[in-house]
Design an enzyme around this catalytic site. Structure first.
Site, PDB file in Angstrom:
ATOM      1  N   VAL A  67       0.762  -1.248  -0.014  1.00 33.52           N
ATOM      2  CA  VAL A  67       0.070  -0.100  -0.111  1.00 33.52           C
ATOM      3  C   VAL A  67       0.988   1.226   0.033  1.00 33.52           C
ATOM      4  CG1 VAL A  67      -1.748   1.185   1.309  1.00 33.52           C
ATOM      5  CG2 VAL A  67      -1.859  -1.313   1.196  1.00 33.52           C
ATOM      6  N   GLY A  68       0.557   2.223  -0.727  1.00 33.60           N
ATOM      7  CA  GLY A  68       1.334   3.661  -0.927  1.00 33.60           C
ATOM      8  C   GLY A  68       2.693   3.355  -1.250  1.00 33.60           C
ATOM      9  N   ALA A 179      13.878 -12.342  15.077  1.00 37.38           N
ATOM     10  CA  ALA A 179      15.303 -12.712  14.909  1.00 37.38           C
ATOM     11  C   ALA A 179      15.994 -11.882  16.072  1.00 37.38           C
ATOM     12  CB  ALA A 179      15.810 -11.875  13.542  1.00 37.38           C
ATOM     13  N   GLU A 246       1.248  -7.163  15.722  1.00 35.81           N
ATOM     14  CA  GLU A 246       2.312  -7.962  16.436  1.00 35.81           C
ATOM     15  C   GLU A 246       2.044  -8.307  17.730  1.00 35.81           C
ATOM     16  OE1 GLU A 246       6.368  -8.603  15.051  1.00 35.81           O
ATOM     17  OE2 GLU A 246       6.658  -7.258  16.856  1.00 35.81           O
ATOM     18  N   LYS A 288      15.167  -0.564   5.251  1.00 30.45           N
ATOM     19  CA  LYS A 288      13.931   0.360   5.523  1.00 30.45           C
ATOM     20  C   LYS A 288      14.434   1.981   5.639  1.00 30.45           C
ATOM     21  CE  LYS A 288      10.067  -0.453   6.813  1.00 30.45           C
ATOM     22  NZ  LYS A 288       9.303  -1.355   7.522  1.00 30.45           N
ATOM     23  N   ARG A 294       6.954   6.176   5.247  1.00 29.61           N
ATOM     24  CA  ARG A 294       5.940   6.666   6.202  1.00 29.61           C
ATOM     25  C   ARG A 294       5.563   8.139   6.159  1.00 29.61           C
ATOM     26  NH1 ARG A 294       7.721   2.703  11.114  1.00 29.61           N
ATOM     27  NH2 ARG A 294       6.922   0.732  10.141  1.00 29.61           N
TER      28      ARG A 294
HETATM   29  N1  UDP Z   1       2.214  -1.649   4.690  1.00 33.34           N
HETATM   30  C1  UDP Z   1       2.124  -1.172   3.607  1.00 33.34           C
HETATM   31  N2  UDP Z   1       2.217   0.258   3.617  1.00 33.34           N
HETATM   32  C2  UDP Z   1       2.176   1.127   4.508  1.00 33.34           C
HETATM   33  C3  UDP Z   1       2.506   0.577   5.790  1.00 33.34           C
HETATM   34  C4  UDP Z   1       2.493  -0.848   5.799  1.00 33.34           C
HETATM   35  O1  UDP Z   1       1.939  -1.858   2.490  1.00 33.34           O
HETATM   36  O2  UDP Z   1       2.321   2.278   4.358  1.00 33.34           O
HETATM   37  C5  UDP Z   1       2.228  -3.076   4.730  1.00 33.34           C
HETATM   38  C6  UDP Z   1       3.507  -3.900   4.213  1.00 33.34           C
HETATM   39  O3  UDP Z   1       3.184  -5.096   3.653  1.00 33.34           O
HETATM   40  C7  UDP Z   1       4.523  -3.709   5.464  1.00 33.34           C
HETATM   41  C8  UDP Z   1       3.676  -4.011   6.502  1.00 33.34           C
HETATM   42  O4  UDP Z   1       2.316  -3.433   6.219  1.00 33.34           O
HETATM   43  O5  UDP Z   1       5.558  -4.666   5.063  1.00 33.34           O
HETATM   44  C9  UDP Z   1       4.053  -3.881   7.977  1.00 33.34           C
HETATM   45  O6  UDP Z   1       4.717  -2.617   7.930  1.00 33.34           O
HETATM   46  P1  UDP Z   1       6.170  -2.254   8.323  1.00 33.34           P
HETATM   47  O7  UDP Z   1       6.718  -3.298   7.399  1.00 33.34           O
HETATM   48  O8  UDP Z   1       6.248  -0.810   7.942  1.00 33.34           O
HETATM   49  O9  UDP Z   1       6.249  -2.496   9.627  1.00 33.34           O
HETATM   50  P2  UDP Z   1       7.642  -3.071  10.367  1.00 33.34           P
HETATM   51  O10 UDP Z   1       7.967  -4.362   9.783  1.00 33.34           O
HETATM   52  O11 UDP Z   1       8.708  -1.919  10.352  1.00 33.34           O
HETATM   53  O12 UDP Z   1       7.295  -3.388  11.791  1.00 33.34           O
HETATM   54 MN    MN Z   2       8.015  -5.127   7.901  1.00 35.52          MN
END
Ligand code: UDP
Ligand code: MN
Length: 296
Positions: A67-68, A179, A246, A288, A294
């Site tokens: 998304v986005g 991990a 989570e 990331k 974000r």
């Molecule tokens: N995601 C997305 N667009 C966004 C935010 C999240 O598609 O703007 C989806 C994407 O699949 C991402 C998942 O939600 O991998 C979880 O978010 P993120 O990976 O940022 O979380 P983190 O792993 O950093 O906790």
């Molecule tokens: Mn992630």
């Protein structure tokens, strides 16, 4: 020993493991106290698992959200690498959730593999994008997956497959050891410790990573429904769990023990550096860049 005992306890996954001669490993924990296997490299013969699942007619749904900005940043590499490594030889259907279906990369799929696109709204907060996945997954299991697939695996998109992620990972209810936490003492696990949240827990068995979970369609439907319900109740009470979906996943897995646990080989972060127990990496965290991903 673990495998034989749990086979007696009628954990279905374990009786399969016993018949396919799943081994132990001396340097790591390979069994939970409730007799679920923890899968590490060197414990299993991949061919036996593949043959068994082929003869049973197992098929796998993979859900992923892009998304986005996550679409452009990650989806192509994720899908290309999963074509190389995820459940090779079994029928796989990708369920890609995105707000921009027209922007989907062109991916050449192997035979037995197909892709369905589901359009979703873009939530403005990334936390909401992440949490509403639970609702979208349970909806698509009900409307589509349950009629076509035996198993469902749900993935974050910000990762890349680098090694076999195969049928040895299939089971009734599957959770992944995070991990960054698998080697830490329990008091450092970042559970949600706010008693006002539905995700509240003081202590648990492991810290599971929500970037990968799976199981039979029935189990995953139950899990995603329960987590979504907890998330919505929290919203009504004006609280948000520390690590969002989570935290709710960890609470669910405390109350409903997984029948199979994946070692961190199944979602490794190379920033951690060398670890002698990680003999293979199957899925890696992608870099990331939160600032650009974000911000709206
Ligand atoms: N995601 C997305 N667009 C966004 C935010 C999240 O598609 O703007 C989806 C994407 O699949 C991402 C998942 O939600 O991998 C979880 O978010 P993120 O990976 O940022 O979380 P983190 O792993 O950093 O906790
Ligand atoms: Mn992630």
């Amino acid at each position: 020993k673990c495998i034989l005992e749990s086979a007696k306890m009628l954990n279905l996954d374990s009786s399969v493991d016993a018949s396919l001669n799943l081994q132990s490993r001396p340097d790591v924990q390979t069994c939970t106290y409730w007799k679920a296997a923890i899968i590490w490299e060197g414990m299993f013969d991949p061919r036996l698992y593949d043959d068994m699942h082929k003869s049973k007619g197992s098929s796998v749904a993979l859900t992923v959200f892009a998304v986005g900005r996550y679409l452009d940043a990650y989806l192509h590499k994720f899908l290309n690498s999963s074509e190389q490594h995820f459940m090779v030889g079994l029928p796989v259907t990708y369920y890609v959730f995105t707000d921009m279906p027209e922007m989907l990369p062109d991916i050449k799929l192997s035979p037995l593999r197909s892709l369905k696109v589901i359009k979703v709204k873009k939530n403005s907060r990334w936390q909401d994008v992440s949490m509403t996945r639970m609702k979208s997954i349970s909806d698509v299991i009900e409307s589509d997956i349950r009629h076509h697939c035996t198993y469902v695996f749900c993935f974050d998109v910000d990762q890349v497959f680098t090694g076999r992620f195969g049928s040895e990972a299939l089971g009734d209810s599957v959770a992944l050891l995070h991990a960054h936490y698998y080697h830490l003492p329990k008091h450092l696990y970042t559970y949600d410790r706010n008693p006002n949240s539905k995700a509240y827990m003081e202590t648990g068995d492991f810290y599971y990573h929500a970037a990968v979970f799976g199981g039979s369609w029935k189990s995953v439907k139950a899990l995603t429904e329960a987590c979504y319900q907890g998330i919505m109740e929290d919203k009504q009470n004006n609280v948000e769990a520390l690590w969002h979906d989570e935290s709710h996943l960890n609470k669910y897995m405390l109350l409903h023990k997984p029948s199979r646990v994946l070692s961190p080989e199944y979602c490794w972060d190379t920033n951690i550096g060398y670890r002698s127990d990680i003999q293979v990496t199957r899925l890696l965290w992608a870099p990331k860049h939160y600032e650009t991903l974000r911000t709206p």
